[in-house]
Structures are given as C-alpha cells and as structure tokens.
Motif scaffolding. Structure first.
Motif, PDB file in Angstrom:
ATOM      1  N   ALA A   1      21.944  20.328  -7.539  1.00  0.00           N
ATOM      2  CA  ALA A   1      21.061  20.611  -6.411  1.00  0.00           C
ATOM      3  C   ALA A   1      20.208  21.842  -6.725  1.00  0.00           C
ATOM      4  N   THR A   2      18.946  21.766  -6.345  1.00  0.00           N
ATOM      5  CA  THR A   2      18.036  22.892  -6.538  1.00  0.00           C
ATOM      6  C   THR A   2      17.844  23.614  -5.213  1.00  0.00           C
ATOM      7  N   LYS A   3      17.135  24.712  -5.234  1.00  0.00           N
ATOM      8  CA  LYS A   3      16.820  25.448  -4.007  1.00  0.00           C
ATOM      9  C   LYS A   3      16.104  24.548  -3.010  1.00  0.00           C
ATOM     10  N   ASP A   4      15.125  23.805  -3.519  1.00  0.00           N
ATOM     11  CA  ASP A   4      14.357  22.908  -2.652  1.00  0.00           C
ATOM     12  C   ASP A   4      15.254  21.846  -2.030  1.00  0.00           C
ATOM     13  N   ASP A   5      16.193  21.310  -2.819  1.00  0.00           N
ATOM     14  CA  ASP A   5      17.134  20.322  -2.295  1.00  0.00           C
ATOM     15  C   ASP A   5      17.973  20.928  -1.180  1.00  0.00           C
ATOM     16  N   LEU A   6      18.428  22.140  -1.357  1.00  0.00           N
ATOM     17  CA  LEU A   6      19.248  22.801  -0.337  1.00  0.00           C
ATOM     18  C   LEU A   6      18.438  23.088   0.925  1.00  0.00           C
ATOM     19  N   LYS A   7      17.170  23.469   0.769  1.00  0.00           N
ATOM     20  CA  LYS A   7      16.306  23.702   1.935  1.00  0.00           C
ATOM     21  C   LYS A   7      16.122  22.421   2.732  1.00  0.00           C
ATOM     22  N   LYS A   8      15.875  21.315   2.020  1.00  0.00           N
ATOM     23  CA  LYS A   8      15.704  20.023   2.690  1.00  0.00           C
ATOM     24  C   LYS A   8      16.975  19.628   3.438  1.00  0.00           C
ATOM     25  N   LEU A   9      18.113  19.833   2.805  1.00  0.00           N
ATOM     26  CA  LEU A   9      19.392  19.500   3.422  1.00  0.00           C
ATOM     27  C   LEU A   9      19.624  20.352   4.664  1.00  0.00           C
ATOM     28  N   LYS A  10      19.306  21.620   4.564  1.00  0.00           N
ATOM     29  CA  LYS A  10      19.476  22.527   5.701  1.00  0.00           C
ATOM     30  C   LYS A  10      18.584  22.092   6.865  1.00  0.00           C
ATOM     31  N   LYS A  11      17.362  21.702   6.544  1.00  0.00           N
ATOM     32  CA  LYS A  11      16.407  21.242   7.550  1.00  0.00           C
ATOM     33  C   LYS A  11      16.937  19.981   8.238  1.00  0.00           C
ATOM     34  N   GLU A  12      17.442  19.038   7.451  1.00  0.00           N
ATOM     35  CA  GLU A  12      17.980  17.793   7.998  1.00  0.00           C
ATOM     36  C   GLU A  12      19.192  18.067   8.856  1.00  0.00           C
ATOM     37  N   LEU A  13      20.061  18.970   8.422  1.00  0.00           N
ATOM     38  CA  LEU A  13      21.262  19.296   9.206  1.00  0.00           C
ATOM     39  C   LEU A  13      20.890  19.960  10.528  1.00  0.00           C
ATOM     40  N   SER A  14      19.876  20.824  10.488  1.00  0.00           N
ATOM     41  CA  SER A  14      19.469  21.492  11.729  1.00  0.00           C
ATOM     42  C   SER A  14      18.845  20.491  12.691  1.00  0.00           C
ATOM     43  N   LYS A  15      18.189  19.439  12.184  1.00  0.00           N
ATOM     44  CA  LYS A  15      17.627  18.388  13.045  1.00  0.00           C
ATOM     45  C   LYS A  15      18.750  17.588  13.702  1.00  0.00           C
TER      46      LYS A  15
END
Length: 95
Positions: free
Chosen positions: A77-91
């Motif tokens: 996982a990259t930084k961008d992947d983690l940001k996307k995951l965090k965004k999806e989890l917050s949604k």
C-alpha cells in the motif's frame, strides 16, 4: 697578493649576487606556478563536486524508480492508497 685577494672577493661577491638574482627570479616563477596549481586544483575539485551532485541526483532517481518498482511488485500500500482507504472508511462511518 692584495690584488688577487681583492679579485677573489669581487668574484665571490659577484657569484653571490648572481645566485641571489637567480633565486629571486626562480622564486617568482615558483610563486606563479603555485598560484596556477592552486587555481587548477580548485577548479578540478569544483568540477568534481558538480559532477558528484549530478551523479547523486541521477542515483537518487534510479533508487526511487527501483523502490517504486519493488513496491508495485510486492503489492504494498502507498500513501495514496491509504488516503483513499481513509476517505472510503470515513464515508461509510458517516450516515
């Protein structure tokens, strides 16, 4: 005898003055050569430093490309992947 002694004195004095003049002339030549050598050495080291910086940048880019390739190959996982995951989890958490 006094005449020969006087002549010997003048020969010795003339020789000493000739040696002194030669040493002074050589001293100036040596100083000029030393200055040129210092300038040459300084420019040589500056050139090496610039080349080192250039090589460092190229090496850094090469290492960066290799690391990216390894990360992709290992499917990490990259930084961008983690940001996307965090965004999806917050949604998903927010109703």
């Amino acid at each position: 005898m006094d005449k020969k002694l006087e002549q010997l004195f003048y020969v010795a004095l003339g020789g000493a003055l000739a040696v002194k003049d030669k040493l002074e002339a050589n001293s100036e030549e040596i100083k000029a050569w030393q200055t040129k050598s210092e300038e040459h050495a300084r420019s040589f080291f500056d050139e090496l430093a610039k080349r080192g910086e250039k090589e460092r940048d190229q090496f850094k880019g090469l290492v960066k490309d290799i690391v990216k390739e390894v990360v992709a190959e290992l499917n990490l996982a990259t930084k961008d992947d983690l940001k996307k995951l965090k965004k999806e989890l917050s949604k998903n958490v927010d109703p």
